[in-house]
Every structure is written in structure tokens, then in C-alpha cells.
Enzyme design. Structure first.
Site, PDB file in Angstrom:
ATOM      1  N   HIS A  49     -29.054  -5.497 -51.148  1.00 22.14           N
ATOM      2  CA  HIS A  49     -28.620  -5.161 -49.781  1.00 22.14           C
ATOM      3  C   HIS A  49     -28.259  -3.678 -49.762  1.00 22.14           C
ATOM      4  O   HIS A  49     -27.418  -3.252 -50.559  1.00 22.14           O
ATOM      5  CB  HIS A  49     -27.411  -5.999 -49.381  1.00 22.14           C
ATOM      6  CG  HIS A  49     -27.686  -7.474 -49.418  1.00 22.14           C
ATOM      7  ND1 HIS A  49     -28.013  -8.187 -48.285  1.00 22.14           N
ATOM      8  CD2 HIS A  49     -27.713  -8.366 -50.441  1.00 22.14           C
ATOM      9  CE1 HIS A  49     -28.208  -9.460 -48.608  1.00 22.14           C
ATOM     10  NE2 HIS A  49     -28.038  -9.602 -49.922  1.00 22.14           N
TER      11      HIS A  49
ATOM     12  N   HIS B   2     -33.971  -8.015 -54.787  1.00 27.52           N
ATOM     13  CA  HIS B   2     -32.887  -8.511 -53.923  1.00 27.52           C
ATOM     14  C   HIS B   2     -31.704  -7.539 -53.986  1.00 27.52           C
ATOM     15  O   HIS B   2     -30.863  -7.618 -54.888  1.00 27.52           O
ATOM     16  CB  HIS B   2     -32.474  -9.915 -54.396  1.00 27.52           C
ATOM     17  CG  HIS B   2     -31.523 -10.618 -53.485  1.00 27.52           C
ATOM     18  ND1 HIS B   2     -31.836 -11.803 -52.853  1.00 27.52           N
ATOM     19  CD2 HIS B   2     -30.253 -10.325 -53.099  1.00 27.52           C
ATOM     20  CE1 HIS B   2     -30.804 -12.207 -52.124  1.00 27.52           C
ATOM     21  NE2 HIS B   2     -29.831 -11.325 -52.263  1.00 27.52           N
TER      22      HIS B   2
ATOM     23  N   ASP C  77     -27.998  -7.758 -56.031  1.00 28.23           N
ATOM     24  CA  ASP C  77     -27.415  -8.174 -54.748  1.00 28.23           C
ATOM     25  C   ASP C  77     -26.629  -7.027 -54.095  1.00 28.23           C
ATOM     26  O   ASP C  77     -27.138  -6.353 -53.198  1.00 28.23           O
ATOM     27  CB  ASP C  77     -26.520  -9.413 -54.963  1.00 28.23           C
ATOM     28  CG  ASP C  77     -26.467 -10.341 -53.767  1.00 28.23           C
ATOM     29  OD1 ASP C  77     -27.219 -10.126 -52.793  1.00 28.23           O
ATOM     30  OD2 ASP C  77     -25.678 -11.300 -53.805  1.00 28.23           O
ATOM     31  N   ASP C  78     -25.381  -6.834 -54.506  1.00 31.54           N
ATOM     32  CA  ASP C  78     -24.497  -5.796 -53.941  1.00 31.54           C
ATOM     33  C   ASP C  78     -23.744  -5.157 -55.117  1.00 31.54           C
ATOM     34  O   ASP C  78     -22.546  -5.441 -55.321  1.00 31.54           O
ATOM     35  CB  ASP C  78     -23.483  -6.434 -52.971  1.00 31.54           C
ATOM     36  CG  ASP C  78     -24.165  -7.345 -51.950  1.00 31.54           C
ATOM     37  OD1 ASP C  78     -24.716  -6.821 -50.978  1.00 31.54           O
ATOM     38  OD2 ASP C  78     -24.150  -8.578 -52.157  1.00 31.54           O
TER      39      ASP C  78
ATOM     40  N   GLU D 220     -27.114 -20.726 -52.431  1.00 36.30           N
ATOM     41  CA  GLU D 220     -26.022 -19.924 -53.006  1.00 36.30           C
ATOM     42  C   GLU D 220     -24.724 -20.653 -52.621  1.00 36.30           C
ATOM     43  O   GLU D 220     -24.093 -21.280 -53.456  1.00 36.30           O
ATOM     44  CB  GLU D 220     -26.048 -18.493 -52.447  1.00 36.30           C
ATOM     45  CG  GLU D 220     -24.964 -17.577 -53.010  1.00 36.30           C
ATOM     46  CD  GLU D 220     -24.837 -16.249 -52.236  1.00 36.30           C
ATOM     47  OE1 GLU D 220     -25.268 -16.169 -51.072  1.00 36.30           O
ATOM     48  OE2 GLU D 220     -24.255 -15.298 -52.813  1.00 36.30           O
TER      49      GLU D 220
ATOM     50  N   HIS E 100     -31.945 -16.270 -47.930  1.00 33.44           N
ATOM     51  CA  HIS E 100     -30.819 -16.663 -48.777  1.00 33.44           C
ATOM     52  C   HIS E 100     -30.598 -18.165 -48.625  1.00 33.44           C
ATOM     53  O   HIS E 100     -30.416 -18.650 -47.504  1.00 33.44           O
ATOM     54  CB  HIS E 100     -29.534 -15.962 -48.342  1.00 33.44           C
ATOM     55  CG  HIS E 100     -29.408 -14.537 -48.800  1.00 33.44           C
ATOM     56  ND1 HIS E 100     -30.266 -13.550 -48.404  1.00 33.44           N
ATOM     57  CD2 HIS E 100     -28.494 -13.943 -49.625  1.00 33.44           C
ATOM     58  CE1 HIS E 100     -29.895 -12.405 -48.964  1.00 33.44           C
ATOM     59  NE2 HIS E 100     -28.827 -12.610 -49.707  1.00 33.44           N
TER      60      HIS E 100
HETATM   61  N1  ADE Z   1     -24.999 -10.283 -47.755  1.00 28.22           N
HETATM   62  C1  ADE Z   1     -24.724  -9.454 -48.774  1.00 28.22           C
HETATM   63  N2  ADE Z   1     -24.623 -10.135 -49.918  1.00 28.22           N
HETATM   64  C2  ADE Z   1     -24.845 -11.430 -49.623  1.00 28.22           C
HETATM   65  C3  ADE Z   1     -24.887 -12.624 -50.373  1.00 28.22           C
HETATM   66  N3  ADE Z   1     -24.672 -12.633 -51.699  1.00 28.22           N
HETATM   67  N4  ADE Z   1     -25.133 -13.779 -49.725  1.00 28.22           N
HETATM   68  C4  ADE Z   1     -25.338 -13.780 -48.410  1.00 28.22           C
HETATM   69  N5  ADE Z   1     -25.325 -12.690 -47.657  1.00 28.22           N
HETATM   70  C5  ADE Z   1     -25.077 -11.523 -48.251  1.00 28.22           C
HETATM   71 ZN    ZN Z   2     -28.083 -11.246 -51.149  1.00 31.19          ZN
END
Ligand code: ADE
Ligand code: ZN
Length: 327
Positions: free
Chosen positions: A11, A9, A270-271, A192, A189
Site C-alpha cells: 500500500h 502487495h 503490506d505496510d 486476513e 484482500h
Molecule cells: N490497508 C492497508 N493495509 C491493509 C491490510 N493489511 N488489510 C486490509 N486493508 C489494508
Molecule cells: Zn494489504
């Protein structure tokens, strides 16, 4: 020895180092200084603000060449953390404005970079096409058509990211059906920013086999048991959840409780630069919070490899690498 890791996971734009985005902005004479703090890190408040900053940063990525450079930078960082296999969310929403010809060019550039990184750093990358939920179901259909046209040994999955509070999962059923018919594996997703019902909806209405995050399933133990029984994989990103304020710290994060109750959890970033994390840091924080030893991480890496959307030959290679590291 650094543990080999499998990340499911990630992005691609969200993994862009802030200095990389600043460099692109300078080259293109774009002023995006408002998205950085005084230290040069991404600056955002809550999740919805984070999405805005993410999209502002992504505006600097406007050509296939930008994505080629981005992919190389991201994979170098992942490999330095011990990642041997990674799946990344990419979207024709950002890559070519949902035009199939343009999307193919972006994809070609990303794949070229991934092949170079594989030779250079020994890391394998695959792509999951991911429409942005708050752009709406009609745009998601166009994204799904791009995904279907490019499905194969490299584009292996279809997902859904963005503002979970916008629209229902079933609004995207057409896109998920089209992706499934094209042979793509499915994730979404959920759980969350939406509660357990969003996870239920994703399983029932979209037929996904993995859930991005899914952690709020913990608020409904019957759902947790259903996830465990069905063998649905959670792509858990603890550092992301803590950075965005979903949980106070790693010790308050439900990943340990979910695992104890029999859910197949995996670990991702994630990011990463947005959340000041890396795969190595996620492992360290989890080890500190829950006293997880190498045996737990080894099991998580194997669970992740088995849940990867790649072909069986690629999976065997990852599993062999994990076995070799064990020996
Ligand atoms: N896009 C990038 N990070 C995200 C996240 N944590 N939740 C939903 N969309 C995303
Ligand atoms: Zn994500």
C-alpha cells in the site's frame, strides 16, 4: 549478494515512513502527534485501530506533489531491500476524492516519480487501483470508473482493501466487473480478518486471480487444494500478519504449510513501516523460521514475476534479471 525480490502487495500510503508523514504534517501545520509513539513510530492497537491511524497519516498527503515525494521515498527503501519490481495499491479515494481529473494529476505525479526511481534505482513500479471497502460499494463504483479510464500499461490491476469484516465481497461485484471489462487484472484482500469463506467468495463472486493475504484458507484444506488447483496466487505478508496479531510469530504462520500443499505463495510487506519490516527482513525471518534457502526464495521471486499484472515485455525483463542473479 542481496537476492532480487518481486513485491506484489504494497500500500503506497502504508509504506510512508513515519518521519516523512511527520515532515508533511509540520509543513502543513497539522497536528497528528496522536498517531505516533514516544519513539516516533506509528502507534496503534488492533487492526481496526491500525486502519484509523493509516487514514489519519494519509490525510497529510493532500497534493500530487506529496505523492511524488512519497513514491520516491518508498521506492528508495524498496530498492535498498533488493526489490526489482513492485506493484502498489493506490486509490482515487485518497488521491483526489474520486474526481477523475484530480486522479489523473495524482497518477501523473506518481508515475513521474516511478520513472525517476527506475532510472535511479533500477526498480519498476506498476499500480493497482484499490477502493477502500469500508467506504462502501457506491464509492467503489466511482473508484472503478477512475480505474477503467486510466487502465493501461501502468495501471494494471484492480483490488479491494480495508475492513474485511464490512460488507460482502459480492457487494463489490459491479466494480470488479467494470474493472475486468477495462482489461484490469483482479485481486482482493480476503482471508486476513475474514475466514476461508471470504476467500471462497472472492474467487466465486469477484473472479479474482490473486488474493491479498488469503492465509486463513489454511483453516479449510479443501479450499487450499482448490486454490492450488486453480493456480490462484496468494500475496502473503507474514510480517504484517504477525504484527497485527493474526499469528504469534513467523513459525506459527501458515505460509510454509500452504506452500508445502502446492499453493503458489508470494511474499510482500503490506505496510512496511507500520509493521517494522522490509522485504529484506521478511526474507530473513522466513529463512530463520522455516530454513528456507536461496532456492526457495528464487522460486518465490519467479512465481511472483509470473503472477505480476504487468505486460509481457516487462515480465520478460524481470525474469531475465532474476535469471542473471542466479547465474
Ligand atoms: N490497508 C492497508 N493495509 C491493509 C491490510 N493489511 N488489510 C486490509 N486493508 C489494508
Ligand atoms: Zn494489504
Amino acid at each position: 549478494m542481496i537476492l532480487p525480490k518481486v513485491e506484489l502487495h504494497l500500500h503506497l500510503e502504508g509504506a510512508a515512513p513515519p518521519a516523512f508523514i511527520r515532515g508533511l504534517a509540520a509543513e502543513k501545520k497539522m497536528d497528528i502527534s496522536g498517531i505516533f509513539d514516544e519513539r516516533g513510530d506509528y502507534a496503534y492497537g488492533d487492526f481496526w485501530d491500525f486502519l484509523k491511524v493509516y487514514e489519519a497519516a494519509t490525510e497529510t498527503l493532500s497534493t500530487p506533489e506529496d505523492y511524488r515525494r512519497l513514491t520516491l521515498a518508498v521506492l528508495e527503501e524498496s530498492a535498498a531491500s533488493g526489490v526489482i519490481y513492485s506493484e502498489t495499491f493506490i486509490s482515487p479515494d485518497f488521491c483526489g476524492g474520486r474526481d477523475l481529473g484530480a486522479w489523473r494529476e495524482y497518477l501523473h505525479a506518481i508515475r513521474e516519480a516511478a520513472e525517476l526511481a527506475e532510472r535511479r534505482d533500477g526498480i519498476t513500479l506498476r499500480g493497482i487501483v484499490t477502493p477502500i471497502r469500508h467506504f462502501g460499494p457506491e464509492k467503489a463504483k466511482e473508484v472503478a470508473l477512475c480505474a477503467a479510464e486510466t487502465a493501461g500499461d501502468w495501471i494494471v490491476g484492480f483490488g479491494l482493501a480495508g475492513d474485511e469484516k464490512t460488507l460482502k465481497n459480492k457487494d463489490f461485484a459491479w466494480s470488479f466487473d467494470a474493472a475486468r471489462e477495462a482489461g484490469l487484472r483482479l485481486t482482493c484482500h480476503a482471508g486476513e480478518w475474514g475466514g476461508p469463506e471470504s476467500v471462497r467468495d472472492a474467487i466465486r463472486d469477484l473472479g479474482v486471480e490473486r488474493i491479498g493475504h488469503g492465509v486463513r484458507a489454511i483453516e479449510d484444506l479443501a479450499l487450499v487444494d482448490e486454490i492450488a488447483e486453480k493456480g490462484i496466487i496468494l500475496e502473503v505478508c507474514p510480517g504484517s500478519n504477525v504484527a497485527l496479531g493474526l499469528y504469534a510469530d513467523f513459525r506459527a504462520h501458515p505460509i510454509h504449510a500452504l506452500r508445502e500443499r502446492g499453493v503458489k505463495v508470494t511474499v510482500s510487506t503490506d505496510d512496511p513501516p507500520f509493521f517494522h519490516t522490509t522485504m529484506a527482513r521478511e526474507y530473513q525471518m522466513l529463512a530463520d523460521a522455516f530454513e528456507w534457502d536461496d532456492g526457495v526464495f528464487d522460486e518465490i521471486a519467479r512465481t511472483s514475476a509470473k503472477a505480476a499484472f504487468c505486460d509481457e515485455g516487462t515480465r520478460d525483463k524481470i525474469l531475465k534479471k532474476l535469471e542473471k542473479a542466479d547465474a
